[in-house]
Design a protein around this motif. Structure first.
Motif, PDB file in Angstrom:
ATOM      1  N   ILE A   1      90.876  -0.005 -55.046  1.00  0.00           N
ATOM      2  CA  ILE A   1      90.006   0.448 -53.956  1.00  0.00           C
ATOM      3  C   ILE A   1      89.674  -0.807 -53.170  1.00  0.00           C
ATOM      4  CG2 ILE A   1      87.810   1.529 -53.348  1.00  0.00           C
ATOM      5  CD1 ILE A   1      88.018   3.102 -55.976  1.00  0.00           C
ATOM      6  N   VAL A   2      90.134  -0.864 -51.914  1.00  0.00           N
ATOM      7  CA  VAL A   2      90.150  -2.132 -51.183  1.00  0.00           C
ATOM      8  C   VAL A   2      89.615  -1.956 -49.767  1.00  0.00           C
ATOM      9  CG1 VAL A   2      92.100  -3.035 -52.515  1.00  0.00           C
ATOM     10  CG2 VAL A   2      92.542  -1.703 -50.457  1.00  0.00           C
ATOM     11  N   ARG A   3      89.364  -3.086 -49.136  1.00  0.00           N
ATOM     12  CA  ARG A   3      89.048  -3.132 -47.706  1.00  0.00           C
ATOM     13  C   ARG A   3      90.144  -3.937 -47.033  1.00  0.00           C
ATOM     14  NH1 ARG A   3      82.842  -2.636 -46.216  1.00  0.00           N
ATOM     15  NH2 ARG A   3      82.263  -1.111 -47.810  1.00  0.00           N
ATOM     16  N   ILE A   4      90.754  -3.341 -46.012  1.00  0.00           N
ATOM     17  CA  ILE A   4      91.970  -3.919 -45.442  1.00  0.00           C
ATOM     18  C   ILE A   4      91.766  -4.193 -43.944  1.00  0.00           C
ATOM     19  CG2 ILE A   4      94.438  -3.625 -45.105  1.00  0.00           C
ATOM     20  CD1 ILE A   4      94.479  -1.649 -47.394  1.00  0.00           C
ATOM     21  N   GLU A   5      92.003  -5.450 -43.555  1.00  0.00           N
ATOM     22  CA  GLU A   5      91.867  -5.811 -42.143  1.00  0.00           C
ATOM     23  C   GLU A   5      92.913  -5.077 -41.295  1.00  0.00           C
ATOM     24  OE1 GLU A   5      93.900  -9.772 -41.032  1.00  0.00           O
ATOM     25  OE2 GLU A   5      93.242 -10.127 -43.102  1.00  0.00           O
ATOM     26  N   PRO A   6      92.623  -4.749 -40.064  1.00  0.00           N
ATOM     27  CA  PRO A   6      91.365  -4.954 -39.351  1.00  0.00           C
ATOM     28  C   PRO A   6      90.368  -3.809 -39.552  1.00  0.00           C
ATOM     29  CG  PRO A   6      92.937  -3.986 -37.841  1.00  0.00           C
ATOM     30  CD  PRO A   6      93.646  -4.147 -39.178  1.00  0.00           C
ATOM     31  N   LEU A   7      90.729  -2.831 -40.384  1.00  0.00           N
ATOM     32  CA  LEU A   7      89.880  -1.667 -40.615  1.00  0.00           C
ATOM     33  C   LEU A   7      89.154  -1.833 -41.940  1.00  0.00           C
ATOM     34  CD1 LEU A   7      92.497   0.996 -39.428  1.00  0.00           C
ATOM     35  CD2 LEU A   7      90.714  -0.112 -38.073  1.00  0.00           C
ATOM     36  N   ASP A   8      88.484  -2.980 -42.069  1.00  0.00           N
ATOM     37  CA  ASP A   8      87.892  -3.352 -43.352  1.00  0.00           C
ATOM     38  C   ASP A   8      86.408  -3.027 -43.446  1.00  0.00           C
ATOM     39  OD1 ASP A   8      87.186  -5.245 -41.503  1.00  0.00           O
ATOM     40  OD2 ASP A   8      87.990  -6.951 -42.598  1.00  0.00           O
ATOM     41  N   ALA A   9      85.919  -2.149 -42.599  1.00  0.00           N
ATOM     42  CA  ALA A   9      84.515  -1.753 -42.659  1.00  0.00           C
ATOM     43  C   ALA A   9      84.265  -0.692 -43.726  1.00  0.00           C
ATOM     44  CB  ALA A   9      84.050  -1.235 -41.298  1.00  0.00           C
ATOM     45  N   ILE A  10      85.323  -0.094 -44.265  1.00  0.00           N
ATOM     46  CA  ILE A  10      85.164   0.931 -45.295  1.00  0.00           C
ATOM     47  C   ILE A  10      86.112   0.647 -46.457  1.00  0.00           C
ATOM     48  CG2 ILE A  10      84.492   2.705 -43.614  1.00  0.00           C
ATOM     49  CD1 ILE A  10      87.360   3.919 -44.073  1.00  0.00           C
ATOM     50  N   ASP A  11      85.784   1.218 -47.604  1.00  0.00           N
ATOM     51  CA  ASP A  11      86.689   1.171 -48.748  1.00  0.00           C
ATOM     52  C   ASP A  11      87.844   2.137 -48.520  1.00  0.00           C
ATOM     53  OD1 ASP A  11      85.129  -0.638 -50.167  1.00  0.00           O
ATOM     54  OD2 ASP A  11      84.013   0.929 -51.217  1.00  0.00           O
ATOM     55  N   LEU A  12      89.031   1.715 -48.879  1.00  0.00           N
ATOM     56  CA  LEU A  12      90.216   2.561 -48.826  1.00  0.00           C
ATOM     57  C   LEU A  12      90.683   2.799 -50.251  1.00  0.00           C
ATOM     58  CD1 LEU A  12      92.106   3.894 -46.730  1.00  0.00           C
ATOM     59  CD2 LEU A  12      93.571   1.898 -46.927  1.00  0.00           C
ATOM     60  N   GLU A  13      90.680   4.044 -50.663  1.00  0.00           N
ATOM     61  CA  GLU A  13      91.003   4.427 -52.034  1.00  0.00           C
ATOM     62  C   GLU A  13      92.501   4.686 -52.148  1.00  0.00           C
ATOM     63  OE1 GLU A  13      86.987   6.906 -52.994  1.00  0.00           O
ATOM     64  OE2 GLU A  13      88.213   7.498 -51.281  1.00  0.00           O
ATOM     65  N   LEU A  14      93.232   3.684 -52.577  1.00  0.00           N
ATOM     66  CA  LEU A  14      94.685   3.798 -52.619  1.00  0.00           C
ATOM     67  C   LEU A  14      95.190   4.943 -53.481  1.00  0.00           C
ATOM     68  CD1 LEU A  14      95.973   0.112 -52.612  1.00  0.00           C
ATOM     69  CD2 LEU A  14      95.261   1.577 -50.715  1.00  0.00           C
ATOM     70  N   PRO A  15      94.550   5.289 -54.604  1.00  0.00           N
ATOM     71  CA  PRO A  15      95.083   6.403 -55.394  1.00  0.00           C
ATOM     72  C   PRO A  15      95.233   7.691 -54.596  1.00  0.00           C
ATOM     73  CG  PRO A  15      93.364   5.266 -56.614  1.00  0.00           C
ATOM     74  CD  PRO A  15      93.372   4.687 -55.228  1.00  0.00           C
ATOM     75  N   LEU A  16      94.326   7.889 -53.633  1.00  0.00           N
ATOM     76  CA  LEU A  16      94.390   9.115 -52.848  1.00  0.00           C
ATOM     77  C   LEU A  16      95.663   9.190 -52.005  1.00  0.00           C
ATOM     78  CD1 LEU A  16      90.674   9.323 -51.636  1.00  0.00           C
ATOM     79  CD2 LEU A  16      91.727  10.383 -53.648  1.00  0.00           C
ATOM     80  N   LEU A  17      96.162   8.033 -51.553  1.00  0.00           N
ATOM     81  CA  LEU A  17      97.387   8.021 -50.746  1.00  0.00           C
ATOM     82  C   LEU A  17      98.597   8.468 -51.544  1.00  0.00           C
ATOM     83  CD1 LEU A  17      97.051   4.664 -48.772  1.00  0.00           C
ATOM     84  CD2 LEU A  17      96.282   6.945 -48.101  1.00  0.00           C
ATOM     85  N   TRP A  18      98.565   8.217 -52.840  1.00  0.00           N
ATOM     86  CA  TRP A  18      99.718   8.547 -53.690  1.00  0.00           C
ATOM     87  C   TRP A  18      99.578   9.931 -54.333  1.00  0.00           C
ATOM     88  CZ3 TRP A  18     100.839   4.691 -51.098  1.00  0.00           C
ATOM     89  CH2 TRP A  18     100.282   3.419 -51.244  1.00  0.00           C
ATOM     90  N   GLY A  19      98.482  10.631 -54.010  1.00  0.00           N
ATOM     91  CA  GLY A  19      98.277  11.947 -54.592  1.00  0.00           C
ATOM     92  C   GLY A  19      97.671  11.925 -55.969  1.00  0.00           C
ATOM     93  N   ASP A  20      97.066  10.788 -56.320  1.00  0.00           N
ATOM     94  CA  ASP A  20      96.451  10.628 -57.636  1.00  0.00           C
ATOM     95  C   ASP A  20      94.940  10.696 -57.502  1.00  0.00           C
ATOM     96  OD1 ASP A  20      98.976  10.176 -58.685  1.00  0.00           O
ATOM     97  OD2 ASP A  20      98.817   8.003 -58.488  1.00  0.00           O
ATOM     98  N   PRO A  21      94.228  11.038 -58.577  1.00  0.00           N
ATOM     99  CA  PRO A  21      92.773  11.007 -58.542  1.00  0.00           C
ATOM    100  C   PRO A  21      92.266   9.557 -58.513  1.00  0.00           C
ATOM    101  CG  PRO A  21      93.518  11.535 -60.740  1.00  0.00           C
ATOM    102  CD  PRO A  21      94.741  11.522 -59.867  1.00  0.00           C
ATOM    103  N   VAL A  22      91.055   9.384 -58.005  1.00  0.00           N
ATOM    104  CA  VAL A  22      90.424   8.069 -58.053  1.00  0.00           C
ATOM    105  C   VAL A  22      90.166   7.731 -59.512  1.00  0.00           C
ATOM    106  CG1 VAL A  22      88.375   6.750 -57.389  1.00  0.00           C
ATOM    107  CG2 VAL A  22      89.422   8.341 -55.777  1.00  0.00           C
ATOM    108  N   PRO A  23      90.374   6.472 -59.937  1.00  0.00           N
ATOM    109  CA  PRO A  23      90.222   6.124 -61.354  1.00  0.00           C
ATOM    110  C   PRO A  23      88.857   6.497 -61.913  1.00  0.00           C
ATOM    111  CG  PRO A  23      91.157   4.297 -60.115  1.00  0.00           C
ATOM    112  CD  PRO A  23      90.771   5.334 -59.107  1.00  0.00           C
ATOM    113  N   ALA A  24      88.836   6.882 -63.181  1.00  0.00           N
ATOM    114  CA  ALA A  24      87.593   7.200 -63.860  1.00  0.00           C
ATOM    115  C   ALA A  24      86.693   5.973 -63.859  1.00  0.00           C
ATOM    116  CB  ALA A  24      87.888   7.635 -65.296  1.00  0.00           C
ATOM    117  N   GLY A  25      85.400   6.205 -63.725  1.00  0.00           N
ATOM    118  CA  GLY A  25      84.448   5.097 -63.696  1.00  0.00           C
ATOM    119  C   GLY A  25      84.164   4.601 -62.305  1.00  0.00           C
ATOM    120  N   SER A  26      84.959   5.059 -61.292  1.00  0.00           N
ATOM    121  CA  SER A  26      84.685   4.675 -59.917  1.00  0.00           C
ATOM    122  C   SER A  26      83.460   5.448 -59.437  1.00  0.00           C
ATOM    123  CB  SER A  26      85.888   4.982 -59.026  1.00  0.00           C
ATOM    124  OG  SER A  26      85.536   4.900 -57.667  1.00  0.00           O
ATOM    125  N   ASP A  27      82.724   4.830 -58.525  1.00  0.00           N
ATOM    126  CA  ASP A  27      81.577   5.548 -57.955  1.00  0.00           C
ATOM    127  C   ASP A  27      81.976   6.335 -56.738  1.00  0.00           C
ATOM    128  OD1 ASP A  27      82.044   3.501 -56.225  1.00  0.00           O
ATOM    129  OD2 ASP A  27      80.021   2.679 -56.237  1.00  0.00           O
TER     130      ASP A  27
END
Length: 198
Positions: free
Chosen positions: A171-197
């Motif tokens: 779960i990362v912030r990527i320039e130049p759109l780094d104002a929000i978290d980007l949840e990479l698992p969602l792009l691959w069709g996977d759930p966000v990892p357990a323990g994430s908020d």
């Protein structure tokens, strides 16, 4: 490896050639040559749809993020004699205050994103990136949904520099759109990892 079909015309391609391409294909003019590609496969389409859902509220609409951008999926961008259709492009509203009234975008974007597939990778990574650099596009993302990676390129002195590479389930912030978290698992069709908020 399958490649994007180049349409051999024996002369520089024109916009009239492009609009004659059947509607089920994506058509581009790159370095005077006409290129066509099929609509994306499901893995590509899912990554694209999900990315739009993550970015547009925050950056296009200012909901949960700063706003100030136009984020457009598959825009037709006219850059001199080239006609490119990236998977996404973004314009800062301070540079483009309103959407153009034409059927295409005549202004180079601030950010582009190409979601590559085996058939498009060579064109997206090669000729198209060179054109974006020529037109001073500041940032490019290359997303590979099969390898589950994002490469972040930044233009420095007219050359692309690899700023970051992200992979897997971060779960990362990527320039130049780094104002929000980007949840990479969602792009691959996977759930966000357990323990994430998230």
């Amino acid at each position: 490896m399958q490649t994007v079909p180049q349409v051999i015309l024996g002369r520089p391609a024109t916009y009239e050639d492009l609009i004659r391409v059947p509607g089920h294909l994506i058509a581009e003019i790159v370095d005077g040559e006409l290129w066509t590609s099929p609509r994306p496969a499901p893995t590509h389409a899912w990554a694209s749809s999900t990315l739009a859902g993550l970015l547009n509220p925050a950056f296009s609409h200012g909901r949960g993020g700063p706003g100030g951008w136009w984020i457009i999926a598959e825009p037709e961008i006219h850059l001199r004699t080239d006609v490119l259709v990236p998977d996404f492009a973004g314009w800062r509203r301070e540079r483009m205050s309103a959407l153009p009234q034409t059927a295409f975008f005549p202004l180079a974007p601030d950010w582009v994103c190409e979601i590559i597939s085996p058939s498009t990778a060579r064109l997206d990574r090669g000729r198209k990136l060179r054109i974006y650099a020529r037109e001073s596009v500041r940032h490019a993302w290359i997303i590979d949904p099969f390898a589950q990676t994002i490469e972040v390129l930044r233009l420095e002195r007219s050359r692309w520099v690899l700023a970051s590479t992200y992979d897997g389930h971060a779960i990362v912030r990527i320039e130049p759109l780094d104002a929000i978290d980007l949840e990479l698992p969602l792009l691959w069709g996977d759930p966000v990892p357990a323990g994430s908020d998230k």
